[in-house]
Design an enzyme around this catalytic site. Sequence first.
Site, short mmCIF file in Angstrom:
data_model
loop_
_atom_site.label_atom_id
_atom_site.label_comp_id
_atom_site.label_asym_id
_atom_site.label_seq_id
_atom_site.Cartn_x
_atom_site.Cartn_y
_atom_site.Cartn_z
N TYR A 165 0.85 -1.22 0.23
CA TYR A 165 0.11 0.03 0.04
C TYR A 165 0.91 1.23 0.02
CZ TYR A 165 -4.33 -2.39 0.87
OH TYR A 165 -5.50 -3.26 0.62
N LYS A 232 2.81 -14.08 5.94
CA LYS A 232 2.76 -14.88 4.94
C LYS A 232 4.44 -14.93 4.43
CE LYS A 232 0.81 -17.10 1.78
NZ LYS A 232 0.47 -18.26 1.78
N ASP A 286 -3.08 -17.64 4.99
CA ASP A 286 -4.21 -18.66 4.44
C ASP A 286 -4.72 -19.37 5.56
OD1 ASP A 286 -1.36 -18.90 3.67
OD2 ASP A 286 -2.19 -21.03 3.35
N ASP A 310 -6.00 -5.80 5.48
CA ASP A 310 -7.34 -5.22 4.92
C ASP A 310 -8.18 -6.23 4.52
OD1 ASP A 310 -8.68 -3.73 3.41
OD2 ASP A 310 -7.31 -3.61 1.72
#
Length: 419
Positions: A165, A232, A286, A310
């Site tokens: 972002y 991640k 995930d 987000d």
Amino acid sequence: MSKFSDLDLTKYEAPTHGDRIVKKDGKFVVPDNPVVPFVEGDGIGPDITSAMRKVVDSAVEKAYQGKRKIAWWEIFAGQKAMDKFGEAIPEDSFAALRYFGIGIKGPLTTPVGGGFRSLNVAFRQILDLYACVRPVRWFDGVPAPLKSPQDVDMVIFRENTEDLYAGIEWEEGTKECRKVYDFLTKEMGKKIREDSGIGIKPISITGTKRLVRMALQYAVDHGRRTVTLVHKGNIMKFTEGGFLKWGYEVATQEFRDVIVTEKELWDEHDGKLPEGKVLVNDRIADAMFQQILLRPSEYDVLATANLNGDYISDALAASVGGLGLAPGANMNDEVAFFEATHGTAPKYAGMDKVNPGSIILSAVLMLEHMGWQEAADLIVKGIEDTIKEGTVTYDLARQREGAREVSCSRFGQAICDNM
Ligand code: NAP
């Protein structure tokens, strides 16, 4: 003369009453009459902001019998600021938030020609509001896709300033993109398709540590049991993996006495969290999306980098049927700016129709931040009872048989009546 003579304003009149929240020895000192700047917002903003202020005033009055009262002070952004001052966010609004350290806002449209790509992002970036805080819980009576929505009670701390972002990207086919492509392929030996757009994902020690520190402090202050670092890092080792590593560093170096890591939990405590301690664990993003659906009761406070946060904020809020009831704040160590998390819903503007729940719950978060817990609790009780008895705005009424549909202002009044 205003008592806030050191507040540097060029366009607004300084507040005529109220006092300033100040920070002493790292703690906020809140006067009985704190000045709270507010931005009404565009579209449905005026309807929901007006309902919110009435609910807050009523709760504060009930909780403290006139001893405490918020000194609301309007500041401007969005269309109203354009109309009055010819700017989408006058510098005075930033000055006001910096000076008073607190504020609340309705949703904003970015006016065409306003000079900003997004007004919400402008507030975050200019004030360096590095954490986006989103509590998510279920209210009895709200139709939810999750089987046991009552198990959801989490607070997400999402990093607000970096990651994908940060806005560092180049459009495919441009000269700049070619330059970055050449550097990456020729100098750094990376393989990239020639017809790619390219974006950069910076994640820093500074950005990570201050975010995780805030999440851990929140957990300690609010008696939460777990802080989960969502990442991640298995794939993006030096960015998401860095987030994980630096997050654990904050936990083990700065909160050593009050935390237990998941490894310590099993190695030293037989899987049972010692009383008064906060468990710090981590989950791959995930897998975390599965966990929030399958085992939500095991999670409490989540700390995430920007992009993961987000996605997970909206997914979690949706799982309890509460996107329209989701509160939020953007904050740093000095300034907290609370907000309705939905948009301006222009088709309902001025109709006194929509659900003011999001901004009212953001005000609850604000009262908690100020330490006015009694008033915050009264509002939560008012909302719980109002929704449970089936008095709701159109958005919930259309999903619920036998509900009594009321207007935005009537819903606010019902919350006051149920406090
Ligand atoms: P939106 O304003 O959130 O509205 C989308 C739909 O969500 C509405 O039509 C309505 O659904 C429902 N909704 C939103 N708020 C509601 C409320 N308080 N009570 C009940 N239902 C509610 O999203 P958008 O139409 O994509 O965006 C409109 C404008 O808002 C854009 O200019 C956008 O940039 C801006 N925006 C601002 C913010 C912010 O300031 N934080 C955030 C997002 C978007 P139904 O039509 O089904 O009734």
